[in-house]
Design an enzyme around this catalytic site. Structure first.
Site, PDB file in Angstrom:
ATOM      1  N   GLY A 214       0.833  -1.204   0.000  1.00 11.60           N
ATOM      2  CA  GLY A 214       0.000   0.000   0.000  1.00 11.60           C
ATOM      3  C   GLY A 214       0.863   1.248   0.000  1.00 11.60           C
ATOM      4  N   ASN A 215       0.260   2.373   0.351  1.00 10.62           N
ATOM      5  CA  ASN A 215       1.044   3.606   0.466  1.00 10.62           C
ATOM      6  C   ASN A 215       0.404   4.505   1.525  1.00 10.62           C
ATOM      7  OD1 ASN A 215      -0.935   5.449  -0.917  1.00 10.62           O
ATOM      8  ND2 ASN A 215      -0.552   4.004  -2.587  1.00 10.62           N
ATOM      9  N   TYR A 216       1.022   5.649   1.770  1.00 11.37           N
ATOM     10  CA  TYR A 216       0.622   6.503   2.895  1.00 11.37           C
ATOM     11  C   TYR A 216      -0.544   7.438   2.597  1.00 11.37           C
ATOM     12  CZ  TYR A 216       5.021   5.140   5.142  1.00 11.37           C
ATOM     13  OH  TYR A 216       6.027   4.449   5.725  1.00 11.37           O
ATOM     14  N   ALA A 282      -4.093   7.471  -4.917  1.00 12.42           N
ATOM     15  CA  ALA A 282      -2.693   7.055  -5.064  1.00 12.42           C
ATOM     16  C   ALA A 282      -2.738   5.552  -5.331  1.00 12.42           C
ATOM     17  CB  ALA A 282      -1.929   7.362  -3.790  1.00 12.42           C
TER      18      ALA A 282
END
Ligand code: C5P
Length: 404
Positions: A214-216, A282
């Site tokens: 995943g990402n932030y 994102a």
């Protein structure tokens, strides 16, 4: 402006009044709102009643003033939830340091704060207090929190204060508060009849039942855009990856997804019927080629190798399917060669506009409540200052409206 011409005509306004000297000005504010054709429900804090009588307020608003959770002699329950749903906007004027603090931190010990917490509509806050209270870091921080929730703070004026001192803390004049509300409603009608798709948040690409790539991304920018589109009258479909923020407008249809492929499927299902699409998510660039349906054990003799495959590019897929009259916007979060990279994405994905935010700008990018963007399209680039995400959303949508 006559009541027939005012954008406030027919609007439901909850007027919150707190206990401060400036409460006397709330009478004029109420009078002006009613004159503009708004239906006004006054909610007053217990301290507010020490400054101004409910009789005056109920006579002017032609509605009983709400202050307690229930009427003592009849036991009638006053539903803050119903009021929150009824309101087209809520304006708290004057807002004291105490109520601002309670609103910022969810201290729901009176009807005004519970109504605020239940409000689905836009909230305006007009502070009034002594200059030192206004300048205190606590007040500054609490007002910043309210702005980060999407509320509009109507800045107090500088001048003579009830304390006898002169400084910043005078509640904005009722005429100007009414003007802010009228501007808001005039603006809010600009996208009625438009259907808008917004993607938001990260995508999670499953490795096994407990792990993902995943990402932030927090989703805050995409949700702020969705709220602002909805506030202007658009019908919004918000396709969101896993986030903790929530959407409050009833005009937003929230579709929750986990992976890029799920996000693509939901977007493709609705895009042809949309006038505008803003790709704010994102999206993970890669996903594991194989997802294990059991937890991969650490006791494996060898370190597992996760083979990755490329995810579909949702923006580019919609860009290829775009028909004349549809407007497609993307985002670019860059760490270097920002403008070149953004311009390349604009053409490769067939976008009409791209919003660039640089990881090099403090306060911009993932997780923050603020953002600093540059809008790039075929006509050139436009830089905006660092602002709360809801205000950035407003700038972006103002710009999109010029292109529609
Ligand atoms: O290529 P990059 O990820 O930097 O492009 C960012 C823009 O493209 C954003 O608008 C993002 O939402 C969109 N995007 C997408 N699907 C992907 C990757 C990015 O929609 N797989």
């Amino acid at each position: 402006m006559t009541s027939r011409q005012s954008p406030l005509a027919g609007k439901h306004v909850v007027l919150g009044i707190c206990g401060g000297i400036a409460a006397y000005k709330s009478v004029s504010l109420l009078r002006l709102l009613v004159k503009a054709g708004a239906e006004v429900q006054v909610v007053i804090t217990p301290a507010g009643k020490e400054f101004i009588t409910p009789v005056t307020l109920s006579a002017l608003s032609q509605k009983p003033v709400v202050s307690e959770f229930f009427t003592a002699n009849t036991g009638e329950w006053h539903s803050h939830v119903d009021l929150g749903l009824w309101a087209d906007c809520m304006v708290i004027a004057p807002a004291t340091a105490s109520t601002i603090g309670k609103m910022a931190h969810g201290v729901a010990d009176n009807m005004l704060v519970t109504t605020y917490l239940s409000a689905k509509s836009h909230v305006f806050v007009a502070p009034a207090m002594d200059l030192d209270m206004m300048a205190h870091p606590s007040t500054t921080a609490n007002l910043a929190l309210l702005r980060s929730y999407g509320n509009t703070v109507i800045e107090p004026d500088t001048g003579y204060l009830a304390s006898g001192l002169t400084g910043k803390g005078r509640m904005e004049e009722p005429e100007n508060i009414v003007r802010v509300l009228e501007d808001y409603f005039a603006k809010s009608q600009t996208l009625v009849g438009k259907k808008v798709l917004v993607t938001a948040g990260p995508t999670f690409e499953r490795i096994d039942p407990v792990r993902f790539i995943g990402n932030y991304s927090s989703g805050k920018m995409g949700y702020a855009l969705a709220e602002e589109f909805a506030a202007r009258g658009a019908e919004v479909i918000l396709v969101s990856g896993p986030v903790s923020v929530t959407a409050s407008s009833p005009a937003i249809r929230l579709v929750r997804v986990e992976s890029a492929r799920e996000m693509l499927a939901e977007c493709e299902a609705v895009f042809s019927g949309c006038d505008v699409a803003v790709m704010c998510a994102a999206v993970a660039d890669y996903a594991p080629a194989v997802t294990s349906d059991r937890k991969i054990k650490r006791e494996h003799s060898e370190v597992p190798v996760i083979q990755l495959v490329k995810n579909p590019d949702i923006a580019a897929t919609l860009g290829a399917a775009k028909r004349p009259g549809q407007f497609l916007a993307g985002f670019a979060l860059e760490t270097d060669h920002e403008a070149e990279n953004a311009a390349e994405k604009l053409s490769r994905k067939n976008l009409d506009m791209i919003v660039l935010n640089s990881m090099r700008d403090a306060g911009a990018g993932f997780g923050t409540d603020t953002n600093k963007v540059t809008i790039i399209d075929a006509g050139g680039s436009h830089e905006y200052p660092l602002r709360p995400k809801r205000e950035v959303a407003s700038d972006i949508i103002d710009y999109i409206e010029t292109r529609l």
